[in-house]
Design a protein around this motif. Structure first.
Motif, PDB file in Angstrom:
ATOM      1  N   HIS A   1      32.118  47.484  45.816  1.00 16.79           N
ATOM      2  CA  HIS A   1      32.466  48.387  44.716  1.00 16.79           C
ATOM      3  C   HIS A   1      31.283  48.545  43.764  1.00 16.79           C
ATOM      4  O   HIS A   1      30.490  47.621  43.556  1.00 16.79           O
ATOM      5  CB  HIS A   1      33.667  47.824  43.955  1.00 16.79           C
TER       6      HIS A   1
ATOM      7  N   SER B   1      30.919  45.942  41.113  1.00 20.84           N
ATOM      8  CA  SER B   1      30.454  44.679  41.683  1.00 20.84           C
ATOM      9  C   SER B   1      28.962  44.729  41.974  1.00 20.84           C
ATOM     10  O   SER B   1      28.246  43.734  41.788  1.00 20.84           O
ATOM     11  CB  SER B   1      31.224  44.363  42.967  1.00 20.84           C
TER      12      SER B   1
ATOM     13  N   GLU C   1      34.175  42.903  44.765  1.00 21.53           N
ATOM     14  CA  GLU C   1      35.384  43.568  45.218  1.00 21.53           C
ATOM     15  C   GLU C   1      35.040  44.677  46.200  1.00 21.53           C
ATOM     16  O   GLU C   1      33.983  45.308  46.095  1.00 21.53           O
ATOM     17  CB  GLU C   1      36.145  44.155  44.027  1.00 21.53           C
TER      18      GLU C   1
ATOM     19  N   THR D   1      36.457  44.390  35.750  1.00 24.76           N
ATOM     20  CA  THR D   1      37.597  45.170  36.219  1.00 24.76           C
ATOM     21  C   THR D   1      38.882  44.409  35.905  1.00 24.76           C
ATOM     22  O   THR D   1      38.837  43.245  35.493  1.00 24.76           O
ATOM     23  CB  THR D   1      37.508  45.400  37.734  1.00 24.76           C
TER      24      THR D   1
ATOM     25  N   SER E   1      36.039  54.638  37.700  1.00 21.78           N
ATOM     26  CA  SER E   1      34.933  53.731  37.434  1.00 21.78           C
ATOM     27  C   SER E   1      33.715  54.026  38.296  1.00 21.78           C
ATOM     28  O   SER E   1      32.595  53.636  37.952  1.00 21.78           O
ATOM     29  CB  SER E   1      35.372  52.276  37.628  1.00 21.78           C
ATOM     30  N   ALA E   2      33.916  54.733  39.427  1.00 19.34           N
ATOM     31  CA  ALA E   2      32.798  55.030  40.322  1.00 19.34           C
ATOM     32  C   ALA E   2      32.441  56.510  40.360  1.00 19.34           C
ATOM     33  O   ALA E   2      31.473  56.885  41.011  1.00 19.34           O
ATOM     34  CB  ALA E   2      33.130  54.549  41.736  1.00 19.34           C
TER      35      ALA E   2
ATOM     36  N   ASP F   1      35.429  48.373  48.227  1.00 19.02           N
ATOM     37  CA  ASP F   1      35.750  49.762  47.930  1.00 19.02           C
ATOM     38  C   ASP F   1      35.479  50.591  49.180  1.00 19.02           C
ATOM     39  O   ASP F   1      34.335  50.914  49.486  1.00 19.02           O
ATOM     40  CB  ASP F   1      34.910  50.292  46.759  1.00 19.02           C
ATOM     41  N   GLU F   2      36.547  50.857  49.923  1.00 17.12           N
ATOM     42  CA  GLU F   2      36.457  51.649  51.149  1.00 17.12           C
ATOM     43  C   GLU F   2      35.400  51.092  52.101  1.00 17.12           C
ATOM     44  O   GLU F   2      34.556  51.810  52.635  1.00 17.12           O
ATOM     45  CB  GLU F   2      36.174  53.120  50.828  1.00 17.12           C
TER      46      GLU F   2
ATOM     47  N   ASP G   1      38.436  57.429  41.981  1.00 18.79           N
ATOM     48  CA  ASP G   1      38.249  56.228  41.179  1.00 18.79           C
ATOM     49  C   ASP G   1      37.363  56.549  39.981  1.00 18.79           C
ATOM     50  O   ASP G   1      36.177  56.867  40.126  1.00 18.79           O
ATOM     51  CB  ASP G   1      37.608  55.158  42.062  1.00 18.79           C
TER      52      ASP G   1
ATOM     53  N   SER H   1      40.008  52.780  31.719  1.00 21.23           N
ATOM     54  CA  SER H   1      38.803  52.578  32.515  1.00 21.23           C
ATOM     55  C   SER H   1      37.546  52.766  31.666  1.00 21.23           C
ATOM     56  O   SER H   1      37.525  53.593  30.750  1.00 21.23           O
ATOM     57  CB  SER H   1      38.768  53.577  33.683  1.00 21.23           C
TER      58      SER H   1
END
Length: 320
Positions: free
Chosen positions: A17, A20, A10, A95, A202-203, A12-13, A200, A257
């Motif tokens: 991610h 991932s 996936e 996710t 998760s990060a 992410d900016e 976020d 999360s």
């Protein structure tokens, strides 16, 4: 079983991610070759992340209909890449999207699916250990079907570079999405407010959490201030979202999360098993609570016995 593992990654900016990247790290010991499918634009930054993770091939579905998330459409793209790769294992990070898309794939092909996998204990036959009951129980599961379909529990491993970079050969293709695939589709994404504290979860590398001990919806000012001061995110317990004090996207736990920050500061959180399932991968946990015997206090690396409304202002003052 084919020795190729296909990983759904996936964006992410503009990058891959974190979860991932963890899934790609998880996949490497299982595979002779790791291939990836990116649902989102594949550019040089994505390819660089994939090379670092040892990925041999990066599939990109170029259908315009895939620009917005639609689980069934993503599953169609995943099926096409599965056929092209001949993978024996299909993997995604656990996710919301990864779990939903792989569930669609498993249902279409009448395959068993293992969710929230922590480790693979055997490859012949494929046996995994996974979290169930909110992380309170670990279950051994055998997947005899091919391909094996599984999602990795968030932060089951730490993302790390491969010993040798992969070629990350870019292979665009057309998935051929149907109208039926688009019956449920994301049409609009509204950005969250709240500055850095809405990052976020998760990060995030730092998370400041709060529970019922905050006292009310108005009791989060110091929590928000500390999260912003540390460049982190705010996380909350299920009790807080159930009371309507904070939005669900901030919830940490079994139904929220799963986080793995460098530091988790848990303020006024008792530490029920559902919450622990979401935060136990944190590298360092600091708990602040008036109850020295609360589960979160006994499990934390560091515990401060005190009222969060007294401790946090003092901490903010000390940070300047």
């Amino acid at each position: 079983m084919s020795n190729v593992v296909l990983v759904l990654i996936e964006p992410d900016e503009g990058r891959v991610h974190l979860v991932s990247r963890e899934a790609l790290t998880f996949a490497r010991p299982l595979a002779g070759q790791v291939q990836a499918l990116m649902l989102g634009r594949v550019d040089e930054a994505v390819l660089a992340d994939c090379r670092e993770q040892g990925v041999a091939v990066v599939h990109e579905a170029t259908d315009a209909e895939l620009e917005s998330y639609a689980a069934a459409a993503w599953a169609t793209a995943l099926e096409r890449s599965l056929e092209a790769s001949g993978a024996g294992i299909v993997l995604a990070g656990g996710t919301e999207r990864g779990t939903e898309v792989l569930a669609h794939l498993a249902a279409r092909r009448d395959l068993p699916m293992a969710a929230n996998v922590l480790s693979v204990t055997s490859t012949d036959p494929l046996e995994v250990e996974r979290q169930v009951a909110g992380g309170a129980v670990r279950e051994q599961m055998r997947l005899d079907a091919s391909p094996a379909v599984l999602t990795m529990a968030g932060h089951a491993v730490e993302a790390s570079a491969a010993a040798a970079p992969g070629a990350a050969e870019h292979r665009p293709f057309t998935a051929g999405v149907s109208a039926a695939d688009l019956r449920a589709q994301v049409k609009q994404v509204q950005a969250r407010g709240g500055g850095d504290s809405s990052a976020d979860l998760s990060a995030a590398r730092v998370v400041v959490g709060a529970g019922r001990g905050a006292g009310s919806a108005d009791g989060f000012s110091d929590v928000d201030a500390l999260a912003q001061r540390l460049g982190g995110a705010v996380g909350v317990s299920r009790a807080v979202t159930s009371l309507g004090w904070r939005p669900h996207h901030e919830q940490v736990g079994q139904t929220g999360s799963r986080i793995a920050p460098d530091v988790y500061i848990a303020c006024g959180i008792s530490g029920a098993i559902q919450h622990w399932a979401g935060c136990s991968s944190s590298k360092t946990i600091i708990a602040i609570n008036t109850d020295a015997e609360a589960p979160m206090m006994t499990k934390a690396d560091y515990a401060v016995v005190g009222d969060m409304h007294e401790v946090l202002p003092a901490l903010l003052e000390a940070l300047g």
